[in-house]
Design a protein around this motif. Structure first.
Motif, PDB file in Angstrom:
ATOM      1  N   ILE A  88      -8.139  -7.722  20.143  1.00 37.26           N
ATOM      2  CA  ILE A  88      -8.734  -8.421  18.736  1.00 37.26           C
ATOM      3  C   ILE A  88      -7.301  -9.175  18.221  1.00 37.26           C
ATOM      4  O   ILE A  88      -6.190  -8.694  17.902  1.00 37.26           O
ATOM      5  CB  ILE A  88      -8.955  -7.213  17.543  1.00 37.26           C
ATOM      6  CG1 ILE A  88     -10.274  -6.758  18.118  1.00 37.26           C
ATOM      7  CG2 ILE A  88      -9.350  -8.166  16.388  1.00 37.26           C
ATOM      8  CD1 ILE A  88     -10.611  -5.525  17.234  1.00 37.26           C
ATOM      9  N   ASP A  89      -7.371 -10.616  18.166  1.00 39.28           N
ATOM     10  CA  ASP A  89      -6.261 -11.169  17.578  1.00 39.28           C
ATOM     11  C   ASP A  89      -6.134 -11.094  16.073  1.00 39.28           C
ATOM     12  O   ASP A  89      -7.175 -11.723  15.453  1.00 39.28           O
ATOM     13  CB  ASP A  89      -6.239 -12.702  18.099  1.00 39.28           C
ATOM     14  CG  ASP A  89      -5.269 -13.439  17.532  1.00 39.28           C
ATOM     15  OD1 ASP A  89      -4.032 -12.849  17.046  1.00 39.28           O
ATOM     16  OD2 ASP A  89      -5.018 -14.962  17.689  1.00 39.28           O
ATOM     17  N   THR A  90      -5.329 -10.116  15.623  1.00 36.75           N
ATOM     18  CA  THR A  90      -5.087 -10.095  14.036  1.00 36.75           C
ATOM     19  C   THR A  90      -4.035 -10.861  13.342  1.00 36.75           C
ATOM     20  O   THR A  90      -3.571 -10.840  12.139  1.00 36.75           O
ATOM     21  CB  THR A  90      -5.083  -8.702  13.724  1.00 36.75           C
ATOM     22  OG1 THR A  90      -4.028  -8.065  14.205  1.00 36.75           O
ATOM     23  CG2 THR A  90      -6.215  -7.782  14.142  1.00 36.75           C
ATOM     24  N   ALA A 133     -10.606  -4.985  13.542  1.00 41.36           N
ATOM     25  CA  ALA A 133      -9.764  -3.922  14.061  1.00 41.36           C
ATOM     26  C   ALA A 133      -9.740  -2.492  13.309  1.00 41.36           C
ATOM     27  O   ALA A 133      -9.742  -1.385  13.900  1.00 41.36           O
ATOM     28  CB  ALA A 133      -8.361  -4.322  14.478  1.00 41.36           C
ATOM     29  N   VAL A 134      -9.677  -2.753  12.124  1.00 40.86           N
ATOM     30  CA  VAL A 134      -9.670  -1.405  11.293  1.00 40.86           C
ATOM     31  C   VAL A 134     -11.065  -0.916  11.432  1.00 40.86           C
ATOM     32  O   VAL A 134     -10.803   0.559  11.526  1.00 40.86           O
ATOM     33  CB  VAL A 134      -9.229  -1.687   9.679  1.00 40.86           C
ATOM     34  CG1 VAL A 134      -9.522  -0.721   8.859  1.00 40.86           C
ATOM     35  CG2 VAL A 134      -7.923  -2.348   9.548  1.00 40.86           C
ATOM     36  N   ARG A 135     -12.081  -1.288  11.341  1.00 40.52           N
ATOM     37  CA  ARG A 135     -13.261  -0.806  11.567  1.00 40.52           C
ATOM     38  C   ARG A 135     -13.478   0.174  13.001  1.00 40.52           C
ATOM     39  O   ARG A 135     -13.885   1.062  12.984  1.00 40.52           O
ATOM     40  CB  ARG A 135     -14.596  -1.676  11.287  1.00 40.52           C
ATOM     41  CG  ARG A 135     -14.537  -2.155  10.001  1.00 40.52           C
ATOM     42  CD  ARG A 135     -16.155  -2.212   9.428  1.00 40.52           C
ATOM     43  NE  ARG A 135     -16.134  -2.300   8.059  1.00 40.52           N
ATOM     44  CZ  ARG A 135     -16.735  -3.296   7.546  1.00 40.52           C
ATOM     45  NH1 ARG A 135     -17.301  -4.298   8.247  1.00 40.52           N
ATOM     46  NH2 ARG A 135     -16.637  -3.455   6.300  1.00 40.52           N
ATOM     47  N   ARG A 136     -12.878  -0.530  13.793  1.00 39.78           N
ATOM     48  CA  ARG A 136     -12.834   0.117  15.267  1.00 39.78           C
ATOM     49  C   ARG A 136     -11.907   1.509  15.152  1.00 39.78           C
ATOM     50  O   ARG A 136     -12.204   2.707  15.683  1.00 39.78           O
ATOM     51  CB  ARG A 136     -12.088  -0.753  16.227  1.00 39.78           C
ATOM     52  CG  ARG A 136     -13.076  -1.581  16.970  1.00 39.78           C
ATOM     53  CD  ARG A 136     -12.517  -2.375  18.146  1.00 39.78           C
ATOM     54  NE  ARG A 136     -13.263  -3.336  18.374  1.00 39.78           N
ATOM     55  CZ  ARG A 136     -12.810  -4.342  19.621  1.00 39.78           C
ATOM     56  NH1 ARG A 136     -11.876  -3.791  20.303  1.00 39.78           N
ATOM     57  NH2 ARG A 136     -13.629  -5.205  19.906  1.00 39.78           N
ATOM     58  N   LEU A 137     -10.899   1.454  14.186  1.00 42.48           N
ATOM     59  CA  LEU A 137     -10.056   2.527  14.322  1.00 42.48           C
ATOM     60  C   LEU A 137     -10.764   3.649  13.182  1.00 42.48           C
ATOM     61  O   LEU A 137     -10.587   4.849  13.331  1.00 42.48           O
ATOM     62  CB  LEU A 137      -8.562   2.287  13.470  1.00 42.48           C
ATOM     63  CG  LEU A 137      -7.490   1.486  14.314  1.00 42.48           C
ATOM     64  CD1 LEU A 137      -6.732   0.940  13.634  1.00 42.48           C
ATOM     65  CD2 LEU A 137      -7.219   2.149  15.546  1.00 42.48           C
TER      66      LEU A 137
END
Length: 195
Positions: A88-90, A133-137
């Motif tokens: 994911i490009d953050t 990205a945070v939701r995946r974590l």
């Protein structure tokens, strides 16, 4: 097949506990704004540092609590998190979120703003990719904590094999403790450590 049916009949309620826990964790994860669980900003920065290929973050002392971060933590959760979010490009690390300068962090009775970061688009709300990205974590944390719920049952059955009522009670206590669910639904290393 008969053995599986016997296991399900004897222990099937635990599967319901684990599924209910995951549903609650998913709900908490969805309704809690990004970076508003304890230390989530710092945990995510550590993951991002590894995902960006920068190696372990440096340890240093600072008077600014936002610079202290979680760099002193063991790296397993963060390395696994980097693998989960690397695609994911953050964007650059300095533009992940905008700190809320008026936040009363850690002071639940203080009047005023409790949000750690700003959540309006004009003021630098986290981007959709950062939120993804945070939701995946967060889901990784929920899964680790679901393992904790299952292990609570298994350990209880190992200690007192004839007392399924105690094992069910211990499992329910773990699975439905609101603070445990809340912490489990945030991107942090506590979930893996507990499991």
């Amino acid at each position: 097949l008969g053995q599986v049916a016997l296991i399900l009949r004897r222990h099937g309620i635990i599967a319901l506990f684990v599924m209910a826990f995951m549903a609650l964790g998913g709900y908490y994860s969805h309704v809690t704004p990004c970076f508003e669980t304890p230390d989530e900003t710092w945990h995510y920065r550590y993951v991002k540092h590894l995902a960006d290929g920068q190696g372990l973050p440096p340890l240093f002392i600072s008077n600014d609590e936002w610079e202290q971060g979680e760099a002193h933590q063991p790296p397993l959760f963060y390395a696994l998190g980097a693998l989960l979010t690397k695609s994911i490009d953050t964007g650059p690390a300095d533009s992940l979120y905008e700190r809320n300068p008026y936040a009363a962090l850690g002071l639940p009775h203080a009047p005023g703003n409790k949000n750690a970061v700003l959540h309006t688009e004009e003021l630098g709300s986290p981007s959709a990719n950062v939120i993804q990205a945070v939701r995946r974590l967060r889901w990784f944390s929920v899964i680790c904590s679901a393992l904790t719920v299952l292990l609570t049952y298994l350990i209880s059955m190992e200690i007192l094999p004839q007392r399924r009522d105690i094992a069910f009670g211990a499992t329910a206590l773990a699975a439905f403790n609101p603070q445990f669910v809340f912490i489990s639904a945030g991107a942090n290393n506590d979930a893996l450590v507990t499991a």
